[in-house]
Design a protein around this motif. Structure first.
Motif, PDB file in Angstrom:
ATOM      1  N   THR A  50     130.737  20.635  60.659  1.00 26.65           N
ATOM      2  CA  THR A  50     130.652  19.770  61.828  1.00 26.65           C
ATOM      3  C   THR A  50     129.595  18.704  61.582  1.00 26.65           C
ATOM      4  O   THR A  50     128.790  18.793  60.646  1.00 26.65           O
ATOM      5  CB  THR A  50     130.273  20.572  63.082  1.00 26.65           C
ATOM      6  OG1 THR A  50     128.931  21.077  62.923  1.00 26.65           O
ATOM      7  CG2 THR A  50     131.228  21.734  63.295  1.00 26.65           C
ATOM      8  N   LYS A  51     129.568  17.701  62.468  1.00 24.36           N
ATOM      9  CA  LYS A  51     128.571  16.641  62.317  1.00 24.36           C
ATOM     10  C   LYS A  51     127.163  17.185  62.465  1.00 24.36           C
ATOM     11  O   LYS A  51     126.234  16.758  61.765  1.00 24.36           O
ATOM     12  CB  LYS A  51     128.825  15.531  63.338  1.00 24.36           C
ATOM     13  CG  LYS A  51     127.914  14.334  63.131  1.00 24.36           C
ATOM     14  CD  LYS A  51     128.237  13.217  64.091  1.00 24.36           C
ATOM     15  CE  LYS A  51     127.313  12.024  63.856  1.00 24.36           C
ATOM     16  NZ  LYS A  51     127.601  10.907  64.775  1.00 24.36           N
ATOM     17  N   ARG A  66     129.900  10.714  60.837  1.00 23.48           N
ATOM     18  CA  ARG A  66     130.210  11.932  60.081  1.00 23.48           C
ATOM     19  C   ARG A  66     130.607  11.594  58.644  1.00 23.48           C
ATOM     20  O   ARG A  66     130.171  12.259  57.687  1.00 23.48           O
ATOM     21  CB  ARG A  66     131.345  12.691  60.785  1.00 23.48           C
ATOM     22  CG  ARG A  66     131.651  14.044  60.168  1.00 23.48           C
ATOM     23  CD  ARG A  66     132.696  14.801  61.001  1.00 23.48           C
ATOM     24  NE  ARG A  66     132.933  16.130  60.440  1.00 23.48           N
ATOM     25  CZ  ARG A  66     133.756  16.372  59.426  1.00 23.48           C
ATOM     26  NH1 ARG A  66     134.421  15.355  58.873  1.00 23.48           N
ATOM     27  NH2 ARG A  66     133.924  17.594  58.968  1.00 23.48           N
TER      28      ARG A  66
END
Length: 335
Positions: free
Chosen positions: A295-296, A316
């Motif tokens: 995930t970011k 991202r």
């Protein structure tokens, strides 16, 4: 060379310096045309007489002030006639310490240059005098039918002009923000932890490391729509931190912001804290796993550990690219 947006005389005391003013900043916003949906037809704004519907030429347009029962008509030339100094004087009325001018007053920045090589010495003298004293010259002048309050200061070897808001243009936050709390009760532990987080996240000011990631995403969206591809949507914003979770959020933030080296040297703070960190580490993907699966938030944590500059403003995709580059450099150094 850029064209000046204004030229006139900068004066203080009996010293007069002819100057030219240049725009110091530019926008990199992606601009769109307005189209009618389903067509490639441009939609344009026109100056139209609201009674007849006819388009009005620019030279037939005058200014009108609504006095209630009638309009008071003012010609553009009449505004020039009453402009203080006839729009050509930039007279410094006094000098103030820069620290006295609060940031909220600053609006837009311009460069000032001498209007000819023969004024270079006077220009240099004013720049050095203000640089050595740390003072800013306060003045007013008229440009494009508007009077401006400005601060003239020395900056990086040249004179800059900053337009300022008038005092009555600054809104009272207590009136504007309905939910602005009174003095909220904050515990010493919470304050200490928040201060520790600020110190841990402190960085050197390097503006070149920050860039407009939204405009980059806009450009990617345009290219994707042009080629028929899809663009990943941004992650939703983080949920608000409530009072109950405040201390835990602060503690976790400090722990995440610190480097692995700092964490190894930190003494254990209790079985619960140690167990929490162990759980967090067990959930973290292995180094060998692909960055694409993270995930970011996890990518940002990796970027923090790697010391990647400018990570707070990265998308991202930017974080993945920066982390892969950092991994490649480490492998090259090790070989």
């Amino acid at each position: 060379m850029a064209r000046p947006v204004w030229s006139g005389a900068l004066t203080f005391g009996l010293v007069t310096l002819p100057v030219q003013m240049f725009t110091a900043t530019e926008s990199h916003t992606v601009h769109f045309h307005q189209l009618q949906r389903g067509t490639s037809d441009r939609v344009r704004n026109k100056r139209v007489n609201e009674r007849t519907g006819d388009e009005v030429p620019l030279d037939e347009i005058v200014k009108g002030f609504d006095a209630g029962d009638e309009y008071v008509v003012v010609e553009p030339g009449e505004l020039e006639d009453i402009a203080p100094g006839r729009s050509k004087a930039l007279e410094i009325t006094g000098f103030v310490d820069l620290e006295q001018v609060e940031p909220i007053f600053f609006d837009k920045t311009y460069y000032l240059g001498p209007k000819g090589k023969e004024y270079a010495k006077v220009y240099a003298l004013m720049e050095k005098a203000m640089a050595h004293t740390g003072k800013a010259g306060i003045a007013t002048f008229v440009m494009r039918n508007h009077q401006y309050l400005v601060a003239v200061k020395a900056e990086a070897g040249l004179l800059t002009l900053h337009t300022l808001h008038w005092a009555d243009e600054i809104r009272d936050p207590r009136k504007e923000i309905g939910d602005l709390p009174a003095e909220a009760a904050v515990t010493d532990r919470e304050l200490k932890m928040a201060e520790q987080l600020v110190e841990t996240l402190s960085i050197d000011w390097k503006p070149e490391e920050f860039h407009d990631t939204f405009q980059e995403q806009v450009a990617k969206l345009i290219e994707a729509k042009r080629t028929g591809e899809t663009v990943e949507k941004a992650e939703p914003p983080a949920a608000s931190t409530n009072v109950v979770d405040l201390m835990e959020a602060l503690r976790a933030s400090v722990d995440r912001a610190k480097s692995p080296k700092d964490r190894r040297g930190q003494k254990a703070g209790g079985a619960a804290k140690t167990a929490a960190r162990s759980t967090a580490r067990s959930k973290r993907p292995s180094k060998a796993s692909s960055f694409d699966s993270l995930t970011k938030a996890e990518l940002y944590e990796r970027a923090t550990e790697a010391g990647i500059p400018g990570r707070s403003s990265m998308s991202r995709e930017d974080l993945i690219e920066a982390l892969r580059g950092a991994r490649g450099r480490r492998r090259a150094d090790a070989s």
